[in-house]
Design a protein around this motif. Structure first.
Motif, PDB file in Angstrom:
ATOM      1  N   PHE A 188     -14.171  -1.774 -18.226  1.00 25.65           N
ATOM      2  CA  PHE A 188     -15.282  -1.230 -18.999  1.00 25.65           C
ATOM      3  C   PHE A 188     -14.725  -0.368 -20.123  1.00 25.65           C
ATOM      4  O   PHE A 188     -13.571   0.073 -20.072  1.00 25.65           O
ATOM      5  CB  PHE A 188     -16.201  -0.388 -18.111  1.00 25.65           C
ATOM      6  CG  PHE A 188     -16.870  -1.161 -17.009  1.00 25.65           C
ATOM      7  CD1 PHE A 188     -18.049  -1.855 -17.243  1.00 25.65           C
ATOM      8  CD2 PHE A 188     -16.324  -1.201 -15.740  1.00 25.65           C
ATOM      9  CE1 PHE A 188     -18.672  -2.573 -16.234  1.00 25.65           C
ATOM     10  CE2 PHE A 188     -16.927  -1.919 -14.718  1.00 25.65           C
ATOM     11  CZ  PHE A 188     -18.105  -2.606 -14.967  1.00 25.65           C
ATOM     12  N   SER A 236     -18.746   8.215 -13.443  1.00 27.02           N
ATOM     13  CA  SER A 236     -18.049   8.955 -14.493  1.00 27.02           C
ATOM     14  C   SER A 236     -18.967   9.249 -15.669  1.00 27.02           C
ATOM     15  O   SER A 236     -18.934  10.344 -16.241  1.00 27.02           O
ATOM     16  CB  SER A 236     -16.827   8.159 -14.966  1.00 27.02           C
ATOM     17  OG  SER A 236     -15.873   8.022 -13.937  1.00 27.02           O
ATOM     18  N   GLY A 250     -15.470  -1.835  -9.736  1.00 25.37           N
ATOM     19  CA  GLY A 250     -15.286  -0.699 -10.626  1.00 25.37           C
ATOM     20  C   GLY A 250     -16.561  -0.155 -11.232  1.00 25.37           C
ATOM     21  O   GLY A 250     -16.540   0.913 -11.854  1.00 25.37           O
ATOM     22  N   ALA A 251     -17.688  -0.861 -11.066  1.00 24.02           N
ATOM     23  CA  ALA A 251     -18.915  -0.442 -11.739  1.00 24.02           C
ATOM     24  C   ALA A 251     -19.482   0.851 -11.168  1.00 24.02           C
ATOM     25  O   ALA A 251     -19.977   1.699 -11.916  1.00 24.02           O
ATOM     26  CB  ALA A 251     -19.959  -1.556 -11.673  1.00 24.02           C
ATOM     27  N   PRO A 270     -13.643   2.672 -21.899  1.00 25.44           N
ATOM     28  CA  PRO A 270     -13.290   3.963 -21.298  1.00 25.44           C
ATOM     29  C   PRO A 270     -14.262   5.080 -21.676  1.00 25.44           C
ATOM     30  O   PRO A 270     -14.705   5.180 -22.829  1.00 25.44           O
ATOM     31  CB  PRO A 270     -11.888   4.228 -21.854  1.00 25.44           C
ATOM     32  CG  PRO A 270     -11.332   2.859 -22.096  1.00 25.44           C
ATOM     33  CD  PRO A 270     -12.498   2.045 -22.578  1.00 25.44           C
ATOM     34  N   VAL A 271     -14.583   5.915 -20.679  1.00 27.26           N
ATOM     35  CA  VAL A 271     -15.571   6.970 -20.881  1.00 27.26           C
ATOM     36  C   VAL A 271     -15.108   7.953 -21.950  1.00 27.26           C
ATOM     37  O   VAL A 271     -15.909   8.423 -22.772  1.00 27.26           O
ATOM     38  CB  VAL A 271     -15.860   7.689 -19.553  1.00 27.26           C
ATOM     39  CG1 VAL A 271     -16.836   8.849 -19.765  1.00 27.26           C
ATOM     40  CG2 VAL A 271     -16.429   6.709 -18.533  1.00 27.26           C
ATOM     41  N   VAL A 294     -16.955  -6.915 -21.125  1.00 27.70           N
ATOM     42  CA  VAL A 294     -16.324  -6.423 -19.912  1.00 27.70           C
ATOM     43  C   VAL A 294     -15.566  -7.544 -19.213  1.00 27.70           C
ATOM     44  O   VAL A 294     -15.784  -8.728 -19.467  1.00 27.70           O
ATOM     45  CB  VAL A 294     -17.372  -5.821 -18.944  1.00 27.70           C
ATOM     46  CG1 VAL A 294     -18.212  -4.759 -19.630  1.00 27.70           C
ATOM     47  CG2 VAL A 294     -18.273  -6.908 -18.351  1.00 27.70           C
ATOM     48  N   PRO A 330      -9.142  -2.561 -20.228  1.00 29.76           N
ATOM     49  CA  PRO A 330      -9.987  -1.930 -19.208  1.00 29.76           C
ATOM     50  C   PRO A 330     -11.219  -2.761 -18.879  1.00 29.76           C
ATOM     51  O   PRO A 330     -11.795  -3.426 -19.755  1.00 29.76           O
ATOM     52  CB  PRO A 330     -10.367  -0.592 -19.847  1.00 29.76           C
ATOM     53  CG  PRO A 330      -9.260  -0.309 -20.814  1.00 29.76           C
ATOM     54  CD  PRO A 330      -8.842  -1.648 -21.349  1.00 29.76           C
ATOM     55  N   SER A 349     -17.957   3.431  -9.705  1.00 25.94           N
ATOM     56  CA  SER A 349     -17.187   4.605 -10.138  1.00 25.94           C
ATOM     57  C   SER A 349     -17.351   4.835 -11.639  1.00 25.94           C
ATOM     58  O   SER A 349     -17.355   5.979 -12.105  1.00 25.94           O
ATOM     59  CB  SER A 349     -15.706   4.435  -9.785  1.00 25.94           C
ATOM     60  OG  SER A 349     -15.161   3.278 -10.398  1.00 25.94           O
ATOM     61  N   TYR A 350     -17.515   3.750 -12.400  1.00 21.62           N
ATOM     62  CA  TYR A 350     -17.712   3.900 -13.844  1.00 21.62           C
ATOM     63  C   TYR A 350     -19.037   4.577 -14.142  1.00 21.62           C
ATOM     64  O   TYR A 350     -19.099   5.517 -14.951  1.00 21.62           O
ATOM     65  CB  TYR A 350     -17.651   2.527 -14.509  1.00 21.62           C
ATOM     66  CG  TYR A 350     -17.751   2.572 -16.014  1.00 21.62           C
ATOM     67  CD1 TYR A 350     -16.706   3.064 -16.781  1.00 21.62           C
ATOM     68  CD2 TYR A 350     -18.887   2.113 -16.665  1.00 21.62           C
ATOM     69  CE1 TYR A 350     -16.783   3.100 -18.172  1.00 21.62           C
ATOM     70  CE2 TYR A 350     -18.974   2.143 -18.049  1.00 21.62           C
ATOM     71  CZ  TYR A 350     -17.927   2.641 -18.789  1.00 21.62           C
ATOM     72  OH  TYR A 350     -18.009   2.681 -20.160  1.00 21.62           O
ATOM     73  N   GLN A 407     -22.457  -3.146 -23.356  1.00 15.45           N
ATOM     74  CA  GLN A 407     -21.394  -3.772 -22.584  1.00 15.45           C
ATOM     75  C   GLN A 407     -21.972  -4.921 -21.775  1.00 15.45           C
ATOM     76  O   GLN A 407     -22.985  -4.764 -21.081  1.00 15.45           O
ATOM     77  CB  GLN A 407     -20.736  -2.752 -21.656  1.00 15.45           C
ATOM     78  CG  GLN A 407     -20.197  -1.527 -22.384  1.00 15.45           C
ATOM     79  CD  GLN A 407     -19.290  -0.680 -21.531  1.00 15.45           C
ATOM     80  OE1 GLN A 407     -18.312  -1.186 -20.966  1.00 15.45           O
ATOM     81  NE2 GLN A 407     -19.592   0.606 -21.429  1.00 15.45           N
TER      82      GLN A 407
END
Length: 218
Positions: A198, A87, A80-81, A200-201, A190, A196, A83-84, A170
């Motif tokens: 991470f 974002s 997931g890192a 959330p943005v 994390v 979640p 895509s995070y 984080q």
């Protein structure tokens, strides 16, 4: 700050995070179905249009936070890192690294960062390269072995470099999250179950909108 006080700061920060998470995930009281984030997106859009979105800077630990090292020594993105980070990039939120490397790797952060990049890239097995360019000159490393985390100096440097912007940290390590919290960072551990992976943005944007760089009580 003693350990019990630090734990209190972490708890208060997580309570604040939980309250704002309800805004991000549930939207405003007039939002439609549960899980529909359009209400939160509208809140952020209004804040951005009115100039209320501040300037959050998100700092990370590296190993086992953004990167995973396999048993064979190869490295790749933590799940997931990638895509995070994408974002955060799309929302123009600045990111940085606070990471321990040998101080002998160079006399400046830039020299030590170059060595770090070479070390990671040499073992990289991910399908896409690590997004080093996102971090610019915000890769903070120990100038002496006494500065290695959990010593506070790297977080202090990051906060000073960020001016009055809200700073987030984080990491996967509870001790590091606790130290960062005690120094005025918005902390997030994390990879914990039932929440979640991470921070959330949308929540990070709301942190920026709610008071710029001034932490509640900090």
């Amino acid at each position: 700050m003693d350990r019990s006080a630090s734990r209190s700061v972490v708890r208060e920060s997580l309570v604040l995070g939980a309250a704002l998470l309800s805004v991000v995930f549930c939207g405003t009281a007039s939002a439609a179905a549960p899980g529909d984030t359009r209400g939160a997106e509208a809140t952020v859009a209004v804040a951005r249009a009115s100039g209320e979105i501040g300037c959050p800077v998100v700092y990370f630990d590296l190993g086992e936070t953004l990167l995973h090292t396999a048993d064979d020594g190869t490295t790749s993105y933590q799940r997931g890192a990638a895509s995070y980070l994408r974002s955060l990039r799309e929302r123009h939120i600045r990111v940085g690294l606070i990471t321990n490397v040998p101080s002998s790797w160079g006399t400046t952060d830039a020299e030590r960062a170059a060595k770090l990049k070479a070390e990671v890239d040499a073992t990289w097995r991910g399908p896409v390269p690590f997004a080093w360019e996102d971090f610019g000159d915000r890769i903070l490393t120990p100038r002496a072995e006494t500065e290695r985390k959990p010593a506070p100096i790297l977080w202090q440097r990051a906060k000073a470099d960020s001016g009055r912007c809200r700073v987030v940290y984080q990491a996967e390590t509870a001790e590091e999250v606790m130290v960062a919290s005690s120094l005025g960072f918005v902390p997030y551990q994390v990879g914990r179950p039932h929440r979640p992976a991470f921070l959330p943005v949308g929540l990070i944007e709301l942190f920026g909108a709610r008071g710029g760089g001034v932490m509640p009580g900090g």
